[in-house]
Design an enzyme around this catalytic site. Structure first.
Site, short mmCIF file in Angstrom:
data_model
loop_
_atom_site.label_atom_id
_atom_site.label_comp_id
_atom_site.label_asym_id
_atom_site.label_seq_id
_atom_site.Cartn_x
_atom_site.Cartn_y
_atom_site.Cartn_z
N ASP A 109 -0.34 2.63 1.56
CA ASP A 109 0.64 1.76 0.92
C ASP A 109 1.92 2.54 0.66
O ASP A 109 1.88 3.73 0.35
CB ASP A 109 0.09 1.23 -0.42
CG ASP A 109 -1.12 0.33 -0.21
OD1 ASP A 109 -1.25 -0.24 0.89
OD2 ASP A 109 -1.95 0.23 -1.13
N ASP A 160 -2.12 0.45 -12.25
CA ASP A 160 -3.26 0.38 -13.17
C ASP A 160 -3.67 1.75 -13.74
O ASP A 160 -3.54 1.98 -14.93
CB ASP A 160 -4.45 -0.36 -12.53
CG ASP A 160 -4.76 0.06 -11.10
OD1 ASP A 160 -4.18 1.06 -10.63
OD2 ASP A 160 -5.61 -0.60 -10.46
N ASP A 218 -6.44 3.03 3.76
CA ASP A 218 -5.18 2.39 4.15
C ASP A 218 -4.02 3.07 3.43
O ASP A 218 -4.22 3.86 2.52
CB ASP A 218 -5.20 0.88 3.85
CG ASP A 218 -5.70 0.58 2.45
OD1 ASP A 218 -5.39 1.35 1.53
OD2 ASP A 218 -6.41 -0.43 2.28
P1 ATP Z 1 -8.86 1.37 -2.55
O1 ATP Z 1 -9.38 2.71 -2.25
O2 ATP Z 1 -9.91 0.42 -2.89
O3 ATP Z 1 -7.89 0.84 -1.52
P2 ATP Z 1 -6.55 1.35 -4.18
O4 ATP Z 1 -6.22 2.03 -5.47
O5 ATP Z 1 -5.71 1.73 -3.00
O6 ATP Z 1 -8.06 1.59 -3.92
P3 ATP Z 1 -5.57 -1.27 -3.72
O7 ATP Z 1 -6.14 -2.57 -4.12
O8 ATP Z 1 -5.39 -0.94 -2.29
O9 ATP Z 1 -6.47 -0.17 -4.42
O10 ATP Z 1 -4.19 -1.15 -4.51
C1 ATP Z 1 -3.17 -0.22 -4.16
C2 ATP Z 1 -2.45 0.24 -5.40
O11 ATP Z 1 -1.81 -0.87 -6.07
C3 ATP Z 1 -3.34 0.86 -6.47
O12 ATP Z 1 -3.57 2.21 -6.22
C4 ATP Z 1 -2.51 0.63 -7.73
O13 ATP Z 1 -1.49 1.59 -7.84
C5 ATP Z 1 -1.89 -0.71 -7.48
N1 ATP Z 1 -2.72 -1.82 -8.00
C6 ATP Z 1 -3.68 -2.51 -7.35
N2 ATP Z 1 -4.21 -3.46 -8.12
C7 ATP Z 1 -3.58 -3.39 -9.30
C8 ATP Z 1 -3.69 -4.12 -10.51
N3 ATP Z 1 -4.57 -5.10 -10.65
N4 ATP Z 1 -2.86 -3.78 -11.53
C9 ATP Z 1 -1.96 -2.79 -11.39
N5 ATP Z 1 -1.82 -2.07 -10.28
C10 ATP Z 1 -2.60 -2.35 -9.23
MG MG Z 2 -5.73 0.82 -1.03
#
Ligand code: ATP
Ligand code: MG
Length: 457
Positions: free
Chosen positions: A69, A145, A67
């Site tokens: 963002d 994070d 996805d």
């Molecule tokens: P995935 O591949 O699982 O989607 P992701 O890193 O994109 O991994 P998401 O949950 O979609 O995870 O979160 C998008 C972004 O938001 C992360 O890359 C990070 O920058 C931020 N983020 C998500 N959760 C947290 C958290 N608990 N604390 C701080 N930043 C976060």
């Molecule tokens: Mg993501």
């Protein structure tokens, strides 16, 4: 934490790196149509617009994010004003969702690092309950994070912006929390699970300072909202990297905080067959995800909680309860305890109960019962579960094979085979529907091995 890094983090602007288009691998062709439209529209309207987070990370690593963002300096209201197909969501963090058919593009306003009182940030005991303070890109980056999750792809000039050393960590496959790990885990304990999940998925090493607090702060996970832990469990186990995630959780001592009963049984002696059941289930779930087949958390949780349920039922039976009520109480207790940690929705716990309660019925190979079982709406899930149990317990192989064939042969042939099954083939482990005299068990000799009935799967 090493001093050089922390200085770098205290003044992120100082280490700001801009990687021009020619020096990185992100191509607009790999960005979804919806995300591109949002990026361009924001940019044309005079706002800053960046692809961020997992999307940039995965584009740089594999080229295929799941996805996209977006981060911007437009407020959620300003974003909404630009898109007809936009809704605002979230309380903890207010976000805009822009919808294009099946694609949802998440747009977040830069979060600020300090609250001057004008914003909306709320903390309880160090935990972040609400965080709607807006800021700059640099401030937004340090609120994220991991360093590899804080890279920004700028639609204005197609460069990547890195203020936390994310590029270097990406190249060395290092998962490093931004800032002071202890503080960041106290703010949000779920970050520990995210560390394990992302390390498993990306095949990264968790940097030492990032992993060190797991041992002391892992227990904070018990205070995380169970609904959020359910969501995170789905990402951990049904995201296509379930087995690796599971091993990572176990290796870092985190499993016991999310699936305590499972971790307890696995840590005890004689759990080899149970480990095989759990690992086989995870492996087959991963394979199904890869093949784009549907997966249900019920099946996986049924496996992870199977042995805890059986051990509990056995203990209750040993204490004098009759078999049927020992089973019922064990099912109830194990699911209730688990739900206190991970809020498994009722529709899934019902399925788990059904998958379990059909297991002993596989051994009841009388004509009437076998045909009835074949027609049960949960037969297929329960049968799949039996097959997985058999992989860890060779004594179930014959039974599993029998049921495999039962589905293939015709009605008459099956009836003939049922007539041939000797009654003694029923070697049901502790089971609710089993008819046998209700006799109080004789007390076991002290230090004795488990009953023969328990020795199975
Ligand atoms: P995935 O591949 O699982 O989607 P992701 O890193 O994109 O991994 P998401 O949950 O979609 O995870 O979160 C998008 C972004 O938001 C992360 O890359 C990070 O920058 C931020 N983020 C998500 N959760 C947290 C958290 N608990 N604390 C701080 N930043 C976060
Ligand atoms: Mg993501």
């Amino acid at each position: 934490m090493n001093v050089e890094r922390s200085e770098q983090l205290m003044s992120p602007q100082g280490s700001f790196r801009v990687i021009p288009r020619a020096e990185h691998s992100i191509s607009r062709k790999s960005i979804s149509a919806g995300a591109l439209r949002v990026l361009y529209r924001l940019h044309e309207s005079g706002y800053q617009a960046f692809l961020v987070g997992g999307a940039v990370r995965d584009l740089l690593l594999t080229g295929h994010p799941k996805d996209f963002d977006i981060a911007t300096n437009a407020t959620p209201e300003e974003v909404r004003a630009l898109f007809r197909n936009c809704r605002l969501i979230g309380r903890r963090f207010r976000l805009a969702h822009v919808v294009f058919g099946r694609e949802i593009v998440e747009v977040a306003t830069f979060r600020g690092s300090s609250d001057d009182g004008s914003g909306d940030r709320h903390q309880v005991d160090g935990r972040l309950i609400r965080d709607n303070v807006y800021g700059t890109l640099e401030e937004d980056a340090v609120r994220r994070d991991f360093t590899v999750n804080a890279l920004y792809y700028d639609i204005a000039d197609f460069s990547v912006r890195d203020s936390v050393g994310g590029m270097a960590d990406l190249e060395s496959k290092t998962l490093r929390l931004i800032g002071d790990p202890e503080l960041r885990y106290r703010e949000d304990p779920v970050r520990m699970l995210r560390a394990a999940r992302l390390a498993a998925k990306l095949e990264f090493e968790i940097e030492a300072d990032t992993a060190a607090p797991f041992a002391t702060l892992g227990s904070l996970l018990s205070e995380a909202p169970p609904a959020r832990l359910f969501d995170e469990s789905l990402k951990l186990f049904l995201g296509g990297y379930g087995l690796k995630s599971f091993r990572m959780l176990e290796r870092h001592g985190l499993l016991e905080h999310v699936f305590p009963a499972t971790a307890r049984v696995l840590a005890g002696g004689g759990a080899a067959h149970f480990r095989r059941l759990v690992e086989q289930t995870l492996a087959s779930t991963d394979a199904r995800v890869r093949e784009d087949k549907p997966v249900t958390p019920a099946f996986l949780f049924a496996a992870m909680l199977w042995e805890p349920m059986r051990v509990t039922a056995q203990a209750l039976a040993d204490g004098g309860a009759d078999v049927a009520s020992a089973w019922t109480h064990a099912v109830d207790r194990v699911l209730r305890e688990q739900a206190a940690r991970v809020a498994i929705p009722r529709r899934f716990t019902l399925t788990i109960e059904e998958i379990w309660s059909l297991q002993p019925r596989f051994t009841q190979r009388t004509r009437k019962r076998a045909f009835k079982l074949l027609e049960h709406p949960r037969f297929r899930a329960a049968y799949d579960f039996l097959v997985l149990r058999a992989e860890g317990s060779p004594q179930l192989t014959e039974l599993a094979n029998w049921w495999t064939e039962a589905q293939q042969v015709g009605h008459d042939e099956l009836a003939a085979r049922l007539a041939a099954v000797p009654a003694s083939a029923d070697t049901t482990p502790l089971a609710p529907a089993r008819k046998r005299p209700r006799r109080r068990r004789k007390p076991k000799p002290s230090g004795g091995a488990a009953t023969s009935q328990e020795s199975g799967d």
